[in-house]
Design a protein around this motif. Structure first.
Motif, PDB file in Angstrom:
ATOM      1  N   ALA A 131       0.824  -1.204   0.000  1.00 33.43           N
ATOM      2  CA  ALA A 131       0.000   0.000   0.000  1.00 33.43           C
ATOM      3  C   ALA A 131       0.863   1.261   0.000  1.00 33.43           C
ATOM      4  CB  ALA A 131      -0.929  -0.015   1.216  1.00 33.43           C
ATOM      5  N   ASP A 132       1.934   1.252   0.781  1.00 32.52           N
ATOM      6  CA  ASP A 132       2.784   2.433   0.863  1.00 32.52           C
ATOM      7  C   ASP A 132       3.490   2.712  -0.465  1.00 32.52           C
ATOM      8  OD1 ASP A 132       4.033   4.537   2.636  1.00 32.52           O
ATOM      9  OD2 ASP A 132       5.837   3.527   1.904  1.00 32.52           O
ATOM     10  N   GLU A 133       3.961   1.663  -1.125  1.00 37.71           N
ATOM     11  CA  GLU A 133       4.636   1.883  -2.413  1.00 37.71           C
ATOM     12  C   GLU A 133       3.646   2.423  -3.451  1.00 37.71           C
ATOM     13  OE1 GLU A 133       7.723   1.959  -2.567  1.00 37.71           O
ATOM     14  OE2 GLU A 133       8.322   0.791  -0.825  1.00 37.71           O
ATOM     15  N   LEU A 134       2.424   1.886  -3.452  1.00 31.95           N
ATOM     16  CA  LEU A 134       1.415   2.441  -4.359  1.00 31.95           C
ATOM     17  C   LEU A 134       1.127   3.890  -4.017  1.00 31.95           C
ATOM     18  CD1 LEU A 134      -1.268  -0.374  -4.879  1.00 31.95           C
ATOM     19  CD2 LEU A 134       0.200   0.664  -6.619  1.00 31.95           C
ATOM     20  N   ASN A 135       1.019   4.179  -2.725  1.00 31.48           N
ATOM     21  CA  ASN A 135       0.742   5.551  -2.303  1.00 31.48           C
ATOM     22  C   ASN A 135       1.848   6.493  -2.766  1.00 31.48           C
ATOM     23  OD1 ASN A 135      -1.152   7.196  -0.579  1.00 31.48           O
ATOM     24  ND2 ASN A 135       0.760   7.657   0.488  1.00 31.48           N
ATOM     25  N   ARG A 136       3.087   6.041  -2.690  1.00 32.88           N
ATOM     26  CA  ARG A 136       4.206   6.853  -3.166  1.00 32.88           C
ATOM     27  C   ARG A 136       4.112   7.077  -4.675  1.00 32.88           C
ATOM     28  NH1 ARG A 136       8.674   6.960   0.580  1.00 32.88           N
ATOM     29  NH2 ARG A 136       8.041   5.917   2.502  1.00 32.88           N
ATOM     30  N   ALA A 137       3.744   6.018  -5.398  1.00 30.39           N
ATOM     31  CA  ALA A 137       3.605   6.154  -6.851  1.00 30.39           C
ATOM     32  C   ALA A 137       2.487   7.140  -7.191  1.00 30.39           C
ATOM     33  CB  ALA A 137       3.324   4.789  -7.475  1.00 30.39           C
ATOM     34  N   PHE A 138       1.356   7.049  -6.487  1.00 29.34           N
ATOM     35  CA  PHE A 138       0.242   7.965  -6.739  1.00 29.34           C
ATOM     36  C   PHE A 138       0.645   9.417  -6.487  1.00 29.34           C
ATOM     37  CE2 PHE A 138      -2.776   4.338  -5.264  1.00 29.34           C
ATOM     38  CZ  PHE A 138      -2.669   3.734  -6.513  1.00 29.34           C
ATOM     39  N   ALA A 139       1.522   9.626  -5.502  1.00 31.41           N
ATOM     40  CA  ALA A 139       1.936  10.987  -5.131  1.00 31.41           C
ATOM     41  C   ALA A 139       3.120  11.487  -5.955  1.00 31.41           C
ATOM     42  CB  ALA A 139       2.291  11.021  -3.645  1.00 31.41           C
ATOM     43  N   GLY A 140       3.645  10.638  -6.833  1.00 31.85           N
ATOM     44  CA  GLY A 140       4.799  11.034  -7.631  1.00 31.85           C
ATOM     45  C   GLY A 140       6.102  11.004  -6.856  1.00 31.85           C
ATOM     46  N   ALA A 141       6.116  10.274  -5.741  1.00 29.83           N
ATOM     47  CA  ALA A 141       7.326  10.144  -4.928  1.00 29.83           C
ATOM     48  C   ALA A 141       8.109   8.898  -5.348  1.00 29.83           C
ATOM     49  CB  ALA A 141       6.947  10.034  -3.448  1.00 29.83           C
ATOM     50  N   PRO A 142       9.390   8.831  -5.053  1.00 30.62           N
ATOM     51  CA  PRO A 142      10.177   7.641  -5.398  1.00 30.62           C
ATOM     52  C   PRO A 142       9.835   6.459  -4.496  1.00 30.62           C
ATOM     53  CG  PRO A 142      11.521   9.183  -4.160  1.00 30.62           C
ATOM     54  CD  PRO A 142      10.227   9.887  -4.448  1.00 30.62           C
ATOM     55  N   ALA A 143      10.189   5.265  -4.943  1.00 33.48           N
ATOM     56  CA  ALA A 143      10.006   4.067  -4.129  1.00 33.48           C
ATOM     57  C   ALA A 143      10.834   4.186  -2.851  1.00 33.48           C
ATOM     58  CB  ALA A 143      10.412   2.826  -4.917  1.00 33.48           C
ATOM     59  N   SER A 144      10.402   3.501  -1.795  1.00 37.63           N
ATOM     60  CA  SER A 144      11.014   3.695  -0.477  1.00 37.63           C
ATOM     61  C   SER A 144      12.330   2.958  -0.301  1.00 37.63           C
ATOM     62  CB  SER A 144      10.043   3.233   0.605  1.00 37.63           C
ATOM     63  OG  SER A 144       9.967   1.811   0.652  1.00 37.63           O
ATOM     64  N   GLY A 145      12.468   1.790  -0.925  1.00 40.82           N
ATOM     65  CA  GLY A 145      13.657   0.974  -0.718  1.00 40.82           C
ATOM     66  C   GLY A 145      13.647   0.222   0.596  1.00 40.82           C
ATOM     67  N   PHE A 146      12.540   0.267   1.338  1.00 42.36           N
ATOM     68  CA  PHE A 146      12.453  -0.405   2.641  1.00 42.36           C
ATOM     69  C   PHE A 146      12.470  -1.922   2.458  1.00 42.36           C
ATOM     70  CE2 PHE A 146       9.623  -1.994   6.151  1.00 42.36           C
ATOM     71  CZ  PHE A 146      10.528  -1.821   7.177  1.00 42.36           C
ATOM     72  N   GLN A 147      13.259  -2.615   3.263  1.00 48.26           N
ATOM     73  CA  GLN A 147      13.428  -4.067   3.150  1.00 48.26           C
ATOM     74  C   GLN A 147      12.961  -4.759   4.428  1.00 48.26           C
ATOM     75  OE1 GLN A 147      14.762  -6.182   0.478  1.00 48.26           O
ATOM     76  NE2 GLN A 147      13.681  -7.545   1.881  1.00 48.26           N
ATOM     77  N   SER A 148      11.936  -5.585   4.321  1.00 39.14           N
ATOM     78  CA  SER A 148      11.480  -6.367   5.470  1.00 39.14           C
ATOM     79  C   SER A 148      12.324  -7.626   5.586  1.00 39.14           C
ATOM     80  CB  SER A 148      10.002  -6.734   5.321  1.00 39.14           C
ATOM     81  OG  SER A 148       9.774  -7.427   4.105  1.00 39.14           O
ATOM     82  N   ARG A 149      12.285  -8.246   6.770  1.00 34.64           N
ATOM     83  CA  ARG A 149      13.100  -9.432   6.999  1.00 34.64           C
ATOM     84  C   ARG A 149      12.226 -10.629   7.353  1.00 34.64           C
ATOM     85  NH1 ARG A 149      13.853 -10.728  12.480  1.00 34.64           N
ATOM     86  NH2 ARG A 149      13.232  -9.100  13.958  1.00 34.64           N
ATOM     87  N   PRO A 150      12.669 -11.836   7.025  1.00 33.64           N
ATOM     88  CA  PRO A 150      11.909 -13.029   7.396  1.00 33.64           C
ATOM     89  C   PRO A 150      12.107 -13.369   8.867  1.00 33.64           C
ATOM     90  CG  PRO A 150      13.926 -13.668   6.285  1.00 33.64           C
ATOM     91  CD  PRO A 150      13.878 -12.162   6.253  1.00 33.64           C
ATOM     92  N   VAL A 151      11.257 -14.272   9.360  1.00 33.29           N
ATOM     93  CA  VAL A 151      11.302 -14.678  10.763  1.00 33.29           C
ATOM     94  C   VAL A 151      11.269 -16.202  10.834  1.00 33.29           C
ATOM     95  CG1 VAL A 151      10.155 -14.542  13.002  1.00 33.29           C
ATOM     96  CG2 VAL A 151      10.078 -12.578  11.451  1.00 33.29           C
TER      97      VAL A 151
END
Length: 349
Positions: A297-317
């Protein structure tokens, strides 16, 4: 059996604290635009039977409600023909975003081109072997396949060392998915690096489509047991769905000694049987599915706003019976903090 397990996994998979994946998630998602309301988004799932896909969707659905979006969910049924039809239908309507839920857009180049021409933002969950931006997607949400594979291999090696037994591994893969292939290749290399002289070997790599696991698993287990016998001590798989169906065939052959470990995704069924502590599946390397839904959702929201992708990386557990009995599940404190952070980012004026 003496194995420098931590060093082996670090070298093979570049998962070396303190600069590895654990440090990244604690940084939290970076600042981003406020919520872009009144958007319509279609989520095309590769297959409703894939617990990982549906877990990510539920997190995405929760996030979409908070953002005030209209959401449409479609079932690709594990078939490219159906996925192609759903994608074509979706891009011909008035939508703002499209999610590839668990399958690669590379096979649908005409649809991707049409979507981009119409200004539709494209993101994916496990839609490429790499996380982050791709040629086709504004962002692909996934843990790194090598991180997941490394954790699964490390668990096998530690378990074998504790039990003093050889590592004879069968790997179940679904070769139609790039992420699955990347995990399989990394697990194969990890087990092979342990070495035959230490009792480590990959006995077989089985290509079984996730959509056909229920019908194909009994015959596969019988064939593998006949061929490898007691040399088969561990099973690795790219999805928990394989272990939904493996226990009864193994128990029918009195093979309760085979330990099963999934390299993704941490389905609800897998969590339940691991928590019970009586299943032949002893661990799963879980994706933080709810968080990944928020990431989508956040990456889509950034795309809708014309902002760059976040580059945030989640980790497995790594999820085991002990972890489940402790009540931790696969949402650690950092995961919950990241979800709250997304909500705060979207609320800003």
């Amino acid at each position: 059996m003496k194995i420098a397990i931590g060093s082996l996994v670090c070298i093979l998979f570049s998962v070396c604290p303190p600069h590895g994946i654990a440090a990244e998630i604690h940084q939290g998602p970076p600042p981003g635009p406020a919520g872009q309301a009144q958007k319509t988004v279609v989520f095309v799932a590769s297959d409703f039977r894939n617990g990982g896909v549906m877990g990510a969707y539920r997190g995405f659905e929760e996030a979409a409600r908070k953002l005030g979006w209209r959401l449409v969910l479609e079932d690709g049924q594990g078939q490219k023909r159906i996925q192609a039809a759903l994608l074509s239908k979706s891009v011909s309507t008035e939508i703002h975003g499209l999610v590839f839920g668990g399958f690669d857009p590379h096979d649908f180049s005409a649809v991707v081109s049409a979507a981009k021409a119409r200004g539709i933002a494209l993101v994916g969950w496990h839609a490429d072997k790499s996380s982050g931006q791709t040629n086709n997607l504004f962002s692909n949400i996934s843990t790194r396949p090598a991180d997941v594979a490394g954790m699964a291999v490390e668990f096998v090696l530690r378990d074998a060392a504790a039990r003093g037994r050889p590592v004879g591994v069968v790997i179940f893969n679904d070769a139609q998915y790039a992420v699955a292939n990347a995990k399989t290749e990394a697990m194969k290399k990890g087990i092979a690096a342990c070495g035959h002289n230490r009792g480590c070997q990959v006995l077989s790599i089985e290509n079984v489509p996730i959509s056909d696991v229920k019908s194909l698993m009994p015959a596969a287990v019988a064939r593998l047991n006949s061929k490898y016998g007691n040399a088969w001590t561990y099973t690795l798989a790219v999805n928990d769905a394989y272990f939904d169906e493996i226990s009864f065939p193994l128990m029918a052959l009195r093979r309760t000694d085979v330990a099963n470990i999934s390299a993704g995704d941490g389905s609800a069924k897998a969590m339940s049987r691991i928590a019970a502590g009586v299943s032949l599946q002893v661990a799963t390397i879980a994706e933080p599915l709810r968080l990944q839904g928020y990431q989508l959702a956040d990456e889509l929201n950034r795309a809708f706003a014309g902002a760059p992708a976040s580059g945030f990386q989640s980790r497995p557990v790594l999820v085991t019976t002990d972890r489940m009995k402790a009540g931790d599940g696969y949402e650690d404190a950092a995961t919950r903090e990241a979800i709250v952070a997304y909500q705060e980012i979207w609320k800003k004026k």
